[in-house]
Design a protein around this motif. Structure first.
Motif, short mmCIF file in Angstrom:
data_model
loop_
_atom_site.label_atom_id
_atom_site.label_comp_id
_atom_site.label_asym_id
_atom_site.label_seq_id
_atom_site.Cartn_x
_atom_site.Cartn_y
_atom_site.Cartn_z
N ALA A 37 0.83 -1.20 0.00
CA ALA A 37 0.00 0.00 0.00
C ALA A 37 0.87 1.25 0.00
CB ALA A 37 -0.92 0.00 1.22
N ALA A 38 1.92 1.24 0.82
CA ALA A 38 2.78 2.43 0.93
C ALA A 38 3.47 2.72 -0.39
CB ALA A 38 3.81 2.23 2.04
N LEU A 39 4.05 1.68 -1.01
CA LEU A 39 4.76 1.90 -2.27
C LEU A 39 3.79 2.34 -3.37
CD1 LEU A 39 7.49 -0.87 -2.47
CD2 LEU A 39 7.58 1.41 -1.50
N GLY A 40 2.60 1.72 -3.39
CA GLY A 40 1.61 2.11 -4.38
C GLY A 40 1.21 3.57 -4.23
N LEU A 41 0.93 3.97 -3.00
CA LEU A 41 0.53 5.36 -2.75
C LEU A 41 1.67 6.32 -3.10
CD1 LEU A 41 -1.40 5.01 0.62
CD2 LEU A 41 -2.33 5.74 -1.58
N MET A 42 2.88 5.97 -2.69
CA MET A 42 4.02 6.84 -2.98
C MET A 42 4.17 7.05 -4.47
SD MET A 42 7.47 6.49 -0.80
CE MET A 42 7.61 4.77 -0.91
N GLN A 43 4.14 5.91 -5.20
CA GLN A 43 4.30 5.97 -6.64
C GLN A 43 3.24 6.90 -7.26
OE1 GLN A 43 6.57 4.27 -8.67
NE2 GLN A 43 5.67 5.05 -10.57
N ALA A 44 2.00 6.73 -6.81
CA ALA A 44 0.91 7.52 -7.37
C ALA A 44 1.10 9.01 -7.09
CB ALA A 44 -0.43 7.04 -6.82
N PHE A 45 1.51 9.31 -5.85
CA PHE A 45 1.63 10.74 -5.51
C PHE A 45 2.85 11.37 -6.17
CE2 PHE A 45 -1.51 9.76 -2.31
CZ PHE A 45 -2.27 10.92 -2.32
N PHE A 46 3.95 10.63 -6.24
CA PHE A 46 5.12 11.17 -6.94
C PHE A 46 4.80 11.37 -8.41
CE2 PHE A 46 8.20 9.24 -3.67
CZ PHE A 46 8.29 10.44 -3.00
N GLU A 47 4.06 10.41 -8.97
CA GLU A 47 3.72 10.50 -10.38
C GLU A 47 2.88 11.74 -10.65
OE1 GLU A 47 1.81 7.15 -12.80
OE2 GLU A 47 3.35 6.12 -11.63
N PHE A 48 2.03 12.05 -9.69
CA PHE A 48 1.16 13.20 -9.84
C PHE A 48 1.97 14.49 -9.92
CE2 PHE A 48 -1.49 16.51 -7.75
CZ PHE A 48 -2.45 16.60 -8.75
#
Lengths: 371, 294
Positions: free
Chosen positions: B248-259
C-alpha cells in the motif's frame, strides 16, 4: 599451467603474458576488421566480468545491477561523442529533433575530453560509494542487496527512457562519427580501439590479481565467508565491501565507455535488468572466484551468443536459461572447478589410479579461443 | 480534496496489484529464504491461463471466474515442479537459487513466446466489470475495484490459513525456527512443498487479475518482479502484515510522486525513499526476532 584458472601465484602471469601476445600481435593480423571489432566488444563485456568476479566471487556480493554502472560509463562517453560531433557550442541532432534544442547543464562537462575521462570513473565511483556505504553499514546483505542492486538498474533504465529529450529515450544515443578526433569509420582507428580495449582489460586483470593476493583480498574472502568474525576482529566489513563494490562499478563503467565507440550505440536495453543479470552468466561459467575464469567465461558466452543467436534467436534464450540452471545448480564454481578437481586428484593420487606425472595439460581454456 | 482522492485511489489500486504480485513471493521467501525469480513468470502463466480459459469457455463473463482457481492450480503446480526439481537441492545457497530461478524464468518466457507468439494477446473484460462505479463524483473503474477485492480476499484467505489451520501452524513454525520445528516432528520437506504450492498459486491468481489491466505477453513477469521484490524487502521477511503495508505504501508513494512529477522520476524517487527507509529499518517493516546475528 594447469593452475591458470585457479589462483596460483605465478602461473597467471605467464598466461597473461601469453594472452597479451595473442591479443596485441596475433588478433589484429589474423582477424578481419569485422571479427576484430566483435572481439573488442567481447573484451568490454569481460571488463564488467572482472569486476563481478571480484565483488561476487571473492566478496560474495551478488550484484544484479552492474548494468547501471555499465550504462553510466557508456552514457558519459556517448554524450561526449555526441557533443564532439556537434562541434563547439553545438547541439546534438536528436535534441533539436525531440524538443528543447538546448543542451542541458549536466551535458556541458562532457564537452571537454579530459573531463569526460574523469567522469567515466568518477560518476560511477561516487554513486557506488554512496550506495555501498548506505547499504553495507546498515548490514543489508545477501538477497536484500541483490534485489536492491537489481531495482537500481531497473530504475536507471526507466529514467533513461522517460527523459527522451535529454537521453534519446528508447533509441539511446547513436550515430557517432569520431572518437576523440579520430574517424570511427576508418578500420585503422577501429584496430586502435581494439588495442585500447585489450590493454585496459589486461590492466584490470593485473589489478584484480594484485588485489587477490594482497591482504585486502584475504580480508575480502574473510568477509564473504564469516563477516561477523571479521567484525569481531576489529575490521569494518562495510568498508571492505564498499571498496570492492566501487571497484566493480568502475570496471563496469570503463567497459561501457569503451563499448560505445566500438559498437556505435548505447540504449536503455543495454543497461536494464536483463543485461545486468546476463553479465553474471559468463562469470559463473568461467568460475566466479577465480582470476581468469570470469574473463574467459564471459568472452565464451558472448561469442556463443553472437554465433547462435544470429541464426536461432529462440534457441539462444533456451540455451542461456539452461546454462544458468545447469552451471549454478550443478557446477557452482564454474568450469574452473573441473580443472581444480582434476589437479587435486592428480596430486593426491588416492583415487586408486594415480595420474601420470606428465599428464597432458587439460584443455583449460577451450572457450578462450574466440577467433 | 478533489485532487487528492483520485490519487489516493490510484495509489491503492497500484498497491493492490503490487500486493497480489508480492504476496506469494513473501510467503516463499519467508519460508525458505529462497528468492524465486520465476515468480513473475508464474504470474505470466496465470495470465495466459486466463487467455486460454477464455478461448475454451467462450463467454468472457464466466471465464474470469473459472480462470481464477485454474490459474491458482497452474501457478501452484509450476511451483511444485520447481521446488522438487531444483530449489530443494540448493537449499543452503539462497543466492544461487536466485540465479537458477532466473534461468527458469528465461526458459518459461521463451516457451510462452513459442507457444503463444511474441505479440501480446488480449483477454476481454467481462461485461459485469465494464464501466465505473461513481462515488461522490469520483469514477472508480470496476476492474480496479475487482482487483482490489481479489487482493483483499487473497490476503484474508492466506491469513486464515496461516492462523487457524494446522498447516498454517506448521508453516509458521518452520519460518521461525526450521531446526526446532523439525525436531518437534514437523516435516519441513512437506511444509516447504505446500508453502511453495500456495505461494506460486497466488502468483497464478495475480496473473489472472492483471489481464484486466492490460494485454498479456511473454515479458509480463519481468515488469512485475522487481517491484514485487521491493515490496517484500520493505515489508520484512515472513510477515503478511508487513507485505500488505509495504504494498500500500509503495503504491501510494508511486501515485503521488507521479502526480507531481513524471512516471519515470517517480520510480527513481520511490527507490531513493526505499534506500533511505532501509537506513532506519534494514530488515524491513516487521522483523521476525531470531537469535542469529544481523
Amino acid at each position: 599451467m594447469i593452475r591458470i584458472l585457479t589462483t596460483g601465484r605465478t602461473a597467471p602471469l605467464v598466461l597473461l603474458a601469453f594472452a597479451a601476445i595473442l591479443l596485441f600481435a596475433v588478433a589484429p593480423i589474423a582477424l578481419s576488421p569485422f571479427r576484430l571489432s566483435l572481439l573488442a566488444r567481447f573484451l568490454c563485456v569481460a571488463m564488467v566480468a572482472v569486476g563481478i568476479g571480484l565483488a561476487w566471487g571473492r566478496g560474495g556480493l551478488l550484484t544484479l545491477g552492474q548494468g547501471l554502472y555499465f550504462g553510466l560509463g557508456a552514457y558519459v562517453m556517448a554524450m561526449h561523442l555526441k557533443l564532439a560531433d556537434a562541434g563547439p557550442a553545438g547541439v546534438p541532432d536528436f535534441m533539436t529533433l525531440y524538443g528543447t534544442g538546448q543542451v542541458p547543464w549536466w551535458w556541458e562537462p562532457m564537452r571537454s575530453p579530459v573531463m569526460t575521462l574523469v567522469l567515466i570513473v568518477l560518476v560511477p565511483a561516487t554513486l557506488a560509494a554512496a550506495l555501498g556505504w548506505a547499504i553495507f553499514t546498515r548490514r543489508v546483505r545477501g538477497a536484500y542487496f541483490a534485489i536492491l542492486s537489481q531495482a537500481l538498474a531497473a530504475a536507471f533504465a526507466i529514467l533513461l527512457i522517460g527523459q527522451q529529450q535529454t537521453t534519446g529515450g528508447t533509441n539511446g544515443l547513436n550515430g557517432f562519427r569520431a572518437f576523440f578526433g579520430y574517424d570511427l569509420t576508418d578500420p585503422v582507428n577501429q584496430r586502435m580501439l581494439f588495442i585500447i580495449a585489450a590493454g585496459v582489460l589486461l590492466v584490470m586483470v593485473v589489478i584484480a590479481r594484485q588485489l587477490m593476493v594482497s591482504r585486502f583480498g584475504e580480508l575480502l574472502v574473510a568477509v564473504r565467508d564469516a563477516e561477523d568474525r571479521v567484525r569481531f576482529l576489529g575490521y569494518d566489513p562495510a568498508a571492505v565491501k564498499t571498496v570492492v563494490y566501487i571497484l566493480a562499478a568502475v570496471m563496469a563503467a570503463v567497459g561501457g565507455a569503451l563499448l560505445v565507440p566500438i559498437v556505435g550505440i548505447i540504449s536503455p536495453t543495454d543497461v536494464g535488468v536483463v543485461p545486468s543479470i546476463g553479465f553474471l552468466i559468463g562469470v559463473a561459467i568461467g568460475g566466479r572466484a577465480t582470476l581468469l575464469g570470469p574473463v574467459l567465461g564471459s568472452i565464451a558466452v558472448s561469442w556463443a551468443e553472437t554465433s547462435v543467436a544470429e541464426q536461432f534467436p529462440s534457441a539462444w534464450t533456451y540455451f542461456q536459461g539452461a546454462l544458468f540452471l545447469g552451471v549454478i545448480a550443478f557446477l557452482p564454481d564454474g568450469l574452473a572447478s573441473i580443472v581444480r578437481r582434476r589437479r587435486a586428484a592428480a596430486s593426491s593420487g588416492d583415487d586408486g589410479a594415480p595420474a601420470p606425472a606428465t599428464e597432458p595439460e587439460p584443455d583449460a581454456r577451450p572457450e578462450g579461443r574466440t577467433s | 480534496m478533489d485532487l487528492l482522492l483520485p490519487q489516493l485511489f490510484a495509489g491503492l489500486s497500484l498497491g493492490s496489484v503490487l500486493l497480489l504480485a508480492a504476496l506469494g513471493l513473501a510467503l516463499t521467501f519467508g519460508q525458505m529464504g529462497v528468492i524465486n525469480m520465476a515468480h513473475g513468470e508464474f504470474m505470466m502463466a496465470g495470465a495466459y491461463t486466463a487467455f486460454v480459459t477464455q478461448a475454451l469457455v467462450g463467454s468472457a463473463d464466466v471465464s474470469l471466474l473459472v480462470a481464477l482457481p485454474v490459474g491458482f492450480l497452474v501457478g501452484g503446480v509450476l511451483g511444485l515442479i520447481l521446488e522438487a526439481t531444483l530449489i530443494r537441492r540448493m537449499y543452503h545457497r539462497p543466492l544461487d537459487t536466485l540465479l537458477v530461478t532466473w534461468g527458469v524464468a528465461l526458459l518459461l518466457q521463451q516457451v510462452a513466446r513459442d507457444v503463444f507468439g511474441a505479440p501480446n494477446v488480449d483477454v476481454s473484460i467481462p461485461t459485469w466489470l465494464t464501466g465505473a462505479v461513481s462515488i461522490g463524483g469520483l469514477a472508480l473503474p470496476k476492474t480496479r475495484l475487482f482487483i482490489l477485492a481479489v487482493a483483499i480476499v487473497s490476503v484474508l484467505a492466506l491469513a486464515v490459513v496461516l492462523r487457524s489451520t494446522s498447516l498454517g501452524r506448521r508453516i509458521r513454525a518452520v519460518v521461525q525456527n526450521r531446526d526446532l520445528a523439525e525436531a518437534s516432528g514437523i516435516s519441513s520437506r512437506a511444509t516447504d512443498r505446500t508453502t511453495f504450492f500456495i505461494g506460486s498459486g497466488l502468483a497464478g491468481i495475480a496473473g489472472v487479475a492483471v489481464t484486466l489491466l492490460g494485454s498479456t505477453g511473454p515479458n509480463l513477469g519481468m515488469s512485475y518482479i522487481v517491484d514485487a521484490f521491493l515490496v517484500v524487502v520493505v515489508g520484512g521477511i515472513g510477515h503478511i502484515k508487513g507485505t500488505v503495508i509495504a504494498a500500500a505504501a509503495l503504491g501510494l508513494m508511486q501515485a503521488f510522486f507521479e502526480f507531481s512529477t513524471t512516471a519515470s522520476i517517480a520510480k527513481v524517487l520511490v527507490f531513493v525513499v526505499i534506500i533511505a527507509f532501509l537506513q532506519v529499518r534494514p530488515q524491513g517493516l516487521l522483523v521476525t526476532r531470531t537469535r542469529s546475528l544481523a
